[in-house]
Write a protein that holds these residues in place. Structure first.
Motif, PDB file in Angstrom:
ATOM      1  N   GLN A 344       0.901  -1.341   0.185  1.00 20.27           N
ATOM      2  CA  GLN A 344      -0.086  -0.003  -0.092  1.00 20.27           C
ATOM      3  C   GLN A 344       0.904   1.202   0.153  1.00 20.27           C
ATOM      4  O   GLN A 344       0.605   2.182  -0.598  1.00 20.27           O
ATOM      5  N   ILE A 345       1.891   1.064   0.799  1.00 17.48           N
ATOM      6  CA  ILE A 345       2.809   2.282   0.705  1.00 17.48           C
ATOM      7  C   ILE A 345       3.680   2.585  -0.743  1.00 17.48           C
ATOM      8  O   ILE A 345       3.582   3.602  -1.056  1.00 17.48           O
ATOM      9  N   ILE A 346       3.966   1.336  -1.199  1.00 19.25           N
ATOM     10  CA  ILE A 346       4.775   1.715  -2.633  1.00 19.25           C
ATOM     11  C   ILE A 346       3.692   1.982  -3.557  1.00 19.25           C
ATOM     12  O   ILE A 346       3.985   2.859  -4.275  1.00 19.25           O
ATOM     13  N   ASP A 347       2.379   1.563  -3.518  1.00 14.72           N
ATOM     14  CA  ASP A 347       1.353   2.117  -4.399  1.00 14.72           C
ATOM     15  C   ASP A 347       1.378   3.687  -4.229  1.00 14.72           C
ATOM     16  O   ASP A 347       0.887   4.575  -5.167  1.00 14.72           O
ATOM     17  N   PHE A 348       1.132   3.925  -2.838  1.00 19.36           N
ATOM     18  CA  PHE A 348       0.733   5.533  -2.589  1.00 19.36           C
ATOM     19  C   PHE A 348       2.102   6.282  -3.011  1.00 19.36           C
ATOM     20  O   PHE A 348       1.740   7.417  -3.351  1.00 19.36           O
ATOM     21  N   VAL A 349       3.035   5.900  -2.710  1.00 22.33           N
ATOM     22  CA  VAL A 349       4.473   6.779  -2.892  1.00 22.33           C
ATOM     23  C   VAL A 349       4.389   7.099  -4.471  1.00 22.33           C
ATOM     24  O   VAL A 349       4.426   8.034  -4.957  1.00 22.33           O
ATOM     25  N   SER A 350       3.962   5.973  -5.376  1.00 22.13           N
ATOM     26  CA  SER A 350       3.996   6.159  -6.812  1.00 22.13           C
ATOM     27  C   SER A 350       2.871   7.077  -7.415  1.00 22.13           C
ATOM     28  O   SER A 350       2.903   7.660  -8.365  1.00 22.13           O
ATOM     29  N   SER A 351       1.776   7.424  -6.447  1.00 23.06           N
ATOM     30  CA  SER A 351       0.759   8.043  -6.950  1.00 23.06           C
ATOM     31  C   SER A 351       0.621   9.691  -6.416  1.00 23.06           C
ATOM     32  O   SER A 351       0.064  10.517  -6.888  1.00 23.06           O
ATOM     33  N   VAL A 352       1.612  10.064  -5.437  1.00 26.65           N
ATOM     34  CA  VAL A 352       1.858  11.295  -4.913  1.00 26.65           C
ATOM     35  C   VAL A 352       2.431  12.139  -5.976  1.00 26.65           C
ATOM     36  O   VAL A 352       3.621  12.073  -6.466  1.00 26.65           O
ATOM     37  N   GLN A 353       1.558  13.236  -6.321  1.00 25.08           N
ATOM     38  CA  GLN A 353       2.062  14.103  -7.467  1.00 25.08           C
ATOM     39  C   GLN A 353       2.439  15.347  -6.994  1.00 25.08           C
ATOM     40  O   GLN A 353       2.905  16.393  -7.645  1.00 25.08           O
ATOM     41  N   MET A 354       2.531  15.668  -5.478  1.00 19.03           N
ATOM     42  CA  MET A 354       2.974  17.125  -5.206  1.00 19.03           C
ATOM     43  C   MET A 354       4.807  17.027  -4.888  1.00 19.03           C
ATOM     44  O   MET A 354       5.278  16.092  -4.305  1.00 19.03           O
ATOM     45  N   TYR A 355       5.341  18.319  -5.086  1.00 21.81           N
ATOM     46  CA  TYR A 355       6.797  18.459  -4.932  1.00 21.81           C
ATOM     47  C   TYR A 355       7.049  18.831  -3.707  1.00 21.81           C
ATOM     48  O   TYR A 355       5.957  19.107  -2.848  1.00 21.81           O
ATOM     49  N   PRO A 356       8.098  18.571  -2.882  1.00 21.59           N
ATOM     50  CA  PRO A 356       8.485  19.070  -1.586  1.00 21.59           C
ATOM     51  C   PRO A 356       7.813  20.542  -1.410  1.00 21.59           C
ATOM     52  O   PRO A 356       7.211  20.678  -0.021  1.00 21.59           O
ATOM     53  N   LYS A 357       8.121  21.416  -2.203  1.00 26.28           N
ATOM     54  CA  LYS A 357       7.874  22.758  -1.804  1.00 26.28           C
ATOM     55  C   LYS A 357       6.256  22.775  -1.935  1.00 26.28           C
ATOM     56  O   LYS A 357       5.575  23.733  -1.041  1.00 26.28           O
ATOM     57  N   GLU A 358       5.437  22.321  -2.591  1.00 21.94           N
ATOM     58  CA  GLU A 358       3.888  22.345  -2.580  1.00 21.94           C
ATOM     59  C   GLU A 358       3.499  21.639  -1.334  1.00 21.94           C
ATOM     60  O   GLU A 358       2.488  22.285  -0.862  1.00 21.94           O
ATOM     61  N   ILE A 359       4.197  20.609  -0.773  1.00 21.34           N
ATOM     62  CA  ILE A 359       3.666  20.143   0.593  1.00 21.34           C
ATOM     63  C   ILE A 359       3.969  21.011   1.669  1.00 21.34           C
ATOM     64  O   ILE A 359       3.404  21.024   2.651  1.00 21.34           O
ATOM     65  N   ARG A 360       5.077  21.770   1.727  1.00 20.83           N
ATOM     66  CA  ARG A 360       5.570  22.648   2.743  1.00 20.83           C
ATOM     67  C   ARG A 360       4.617  23.816   2.773  1.00 20.83           C
ATOM     68  O   ARG A 360       4.361  24.202   3.746  1.00 20.83           O
ATOM     69  N   LEU A 361       4.101  24.082   1.475  1.00 26.35           N
ATOM     70  CA  LEU A 361       3.175  25.447   1.531  1.00 26.35           C
ATOM     71  C   LEU A 361       1.855  25.239   2.363  1.00 26.35           C
ATOM     72  O   LEU A 361       1.164  25.999   2.584  1.00 26.35           O
ATOM     73  N   THR A 362       1.650  23.756   2.448  1.00 24.37           N
ATOM     74  CA  THR A 362       0.036  23.327   3.083  1.00 24.37           C
ATOM     75  C   THR A 362       0.352  23.807   4.603  1.00 24.37           C
ATOM     76  O   THR A 362      -0.810  23.597   5.131  1.00 24.37           O
ATOM     77  N   VAL A 363       1.425  23.797   5.281  1.00 27.90           N
ATOM     78  CA  VAL A 363       1.775  24.029   6.376  1.00 27.90           C
ATOM     79  C   VAL A 363       2.168  25.345   7.147  1.00 27.90           C
ATOM     80  O   VAL A 363       2.708  25.650   8.240  1.00 27.90           O
ATOM     81  N   GLU A 364       1.957  26.535   6.007  1.00 25.64           N
ATOM     82  CA  GLU A 364       2.525  27.753   6.551  1.00 25.64           C
ATOM     83  C   GLU A 364       1.883  28.252   7.785  1.00 25.64           C
ATOM     84  O   GLU A 364       2.488  29.036   8.394  1.00 25.64           O
ATOM     85  N   HIS A 365       0.725  27.860   7.817  1.00 30.08           N
ATOM     86  CA  HIS A 365      -0.119  28.408   8.778  1.00 30.08           C
ATOM     87  C   HIS A 365       0.278  27.705  10.253  1.00 30.08           C
ATOM     88  O   HIS A 365      -0.053  28.207  11.502  1.00 30.08           O
ATOM     89  N   LEU A 366       1.139  26.866  10.434  1.00 30.17           N
ATOM     90  CA  LEU A 366       1.532  26.087  11.560  1.00 30.17           C
ATOM     91  C   LEU A 366       2.702  26.425  12.160  1.00 30.17           C
ATOM     92  O   LEU A 366       3.300  25.895  12.879  1.00 30.17           O
ATOM     93  N   SER A 367       3.069  27.734  11.825  1.00 35.82           N
ATOM     94  CA  SER A 367       4.463  28.363  12.387  1.00 35.82           C
ATOM     95  C   SER A 367       4.210  28.489  13.753  1.00 35.82           C
ATOM     96  O   SER A 367       2.885  28.696  14.244  1.00 35.82           O
ATOM     97  N   TRP A 368       5.528  28.431  14.575  1.00 31.95           N
ATOM     98  CA  TRP A 368       4.931  28.725  15.848  1.00 31.95           C
ATOM     99  C   TRP A 368       4.551  30.125  16.380  1.00 31.95           C
ATOM    100  O   TRP A 368       4.028  30.334  17.417  1.00 31.95           O
ATOM    101  N   LYS A 369       5.130  31.042  15.357  1.00 31.08           N
ATOM    102  CA  LYS A 369       4.716  32.378  15.647  1.00 31.08           C
ATOM    103  C   LYS A 369       3.203  32.434  15.574  1.00 31.08           C
ATOM    104  O   LYS A 369       2.496  32.953  16.524  1.00 31.08           O
ATOM    105  N   ARG A 370       2.500  32.131  14.710  1.00 29.85           N
ATOM    106  CA  ARG A 370       0.963  31.880  14.516  1.00 29.85           C
ATOM    107  C   ARG A 370       0.319  30.784  15.756  1.00 29.85           C
ATOM    108  O   ARG A 370      -0.741  31.478  16.241  1.00 29.85           O
ATOM    109  N   GLN A 371       1.058  29.873  15.966  1.00 24.96           N
ATOM    110  CA  GLN A 371       0.281  28.888  16.926  1.00 24.96           C
ATOM    111  C   GLN A 371       0.495  29.734  18.533  1.00 24.96           C
ATOM    112  O   GLN A 371      -0.505  29.561  19.323  1.00 24.96           O
TER     113      GLN A 371
END
Length: 379
Positions: A344-371
């Motif tokens: 299941q992990i092998i299949d999932f890794v093959s299906s992920v289309q997001m680049y590292p930078k795109e994944i990082r952008l999804t957690v910008e609101h989770l900075s310690w400054k904001r929390q």
């Protein structure tokens, strides 16, 4: 606002908890607050001391009596707060509720100083199962006094979804991240090889991380005819209780011998900086907690999930985490004792289309400054 960040222990350069606390302080300061860090530790001469920003405010001396005094004497902290016009005390739970601590926060309340305590993991009682007798007795004392302690405060800060803890209202935030300290995932030539899957788990390993489920999953994958090379890189300390004699599942060593997969599980020990980045960059997928249910936890916002997302690497976990449960780069494992399905992990890794930078952008609101500012805004 003048804030005292209160920690009941010292710091270690290799501790993730220590780093988190310093990032929280940094986040508060980035929001314009005047923050003083209070902690306990040992001076070069061996004396037990209470510090605020590296300056000794109380020297307890040496010996057993000094150790007892530091657990009972909070007057030096109270005096500092009053004399320096501290408006708010942010404390981090150490499962140490007692009459002396209750009196300290009661006096703060009378002096008009607001206070909260952060409980990093809730509920936490089940985490003490199997711990030494003295540690379990300390928990019993905490259980006796914690309702009275938190009654003296404005709220409890939690990374869970609980609306009330120990009779006190909560402030619900997420574990945060310090973006300056976490580099983007940069897949190496090794990680791009289609013939091999490299997995990474970073933790000071405890039974609730459930790494035995992943090791058993690798074993079952090969037992059932799996052909792809799969390697699990464990970064962090692994104690004998998990390696050889786990109270909740077979030990790692036992599983590796049972399935004959010793070469597929690599224990790196503690790594930092460039060495840690190098291991991350040869891996395609990360492993979060797989057994929080063992300690009675269903909902939690772990720091590790956020660090993985900040790096930009897909990952798996089994608890409920509303920040990530619906993200396309996250694979959810069932919260049970079944081996993790490697295919299941092998299949999932093959299906992920997001680049590292795109994944990082999804957690910008989770900075310690904001929390951390959420806590201030709530008060």
């Amino acid at each position: 606002m003048k804030i005292l960040f209160l920690v009941y222990h010292g710091f270690s350069e290799v501790s993730g908890i220590s780093k988190k606390i310093h990032y929280q302080v940094k986040g508060l300061r980035e929001n314009g607050h005047d923050v003083r860090l209070c902690y306990y530790g040992f001076a070069e001469n061996g004396h037990r001391c209470r510090y605020i920003d590296d300056k000794v405010i109380k020297d307890y001396g040496t010996g057993k009596w000094a150790g007892i005094r530091q657990r009972l004497d909070y007057k030096c902290i109270f005096d500092y707060c009053v004399h320096n016009d501290i408006q708010f005390v942010y404390a981090r739970c150490f499962q140490n509720a007692n009459p002396w601590l209750i009196n300290f926060f009661k006096q703060l309340k009378k002096a008009g100083v607001h206070s909260v305590t952060e409980i990093p993991t809730y509920p936490y009682d089940a985490e003490f199962v199997g711990f030494p007798f003295q540690t379990r007795m300390n928990l019993k004392v905490d259980q006796m006094f914690r309702h009275k302690l938190y009654a003296q405060m404005d709220a409890i800060v939690t990374f869970s979804d609980a609306k009330e803890i120990f009779g006190q209202r909560t402030i619900n935030i997420s574990n945060g991240v310090d973006f300056d300290s976490i580099p983007l995932h940069q897949p190496s030539a090794i990680s791009r090889q289609p013939s091999a899957l490299h997995l990474i788990g970073v933790a000071e390993v405890h039974y609730w991380h459930g790494y035995d489920r992943l090791i058993a999953g690798i074993g079952e994958y090969y037992k059932n005819g799996g052909k792809r090379d799969v390697f699990f890189h464990v970064v962090g300390g692994v104690g004998p209780s998990e390696m050889y004699d786990s109270m909740h599942a077979p030990g790692f060593a036992e599983l590796m011998e049972k399935y004959d997969i010793k070469e597929h599980v690599i224990f790196h020990g503690q790594l930092f900086g460039d060495e840690l980045d190098a291991v991350f960059n040869q891996c395609q997928f990360a492993i979060g907690s797989l057994a929080r249910h063992r300690s009675g936890i269903t909902v939690i916002k772990t720091l590790k999930n956020r660090e993985y997302a900040t790096r930009g690497i897909p990952f798996i976990y089994s608890e409920q985490d509303s920040d990530f449960d619906e993200q396309p780069y996250v694979l959810k494992a069932p919260a049970d004792e079944s081996p993790v399905e490697i295919q299941q992990i092998i299949d999932f890794v093959s299906s992920v289309q997001m680049y590292p930078k795109e994944i990082r952008l999804t957690v910008e609101h989770l900075s310690w400054k904001r929390q951390m500012q959420k806590v201030i805004d709530n008060l």
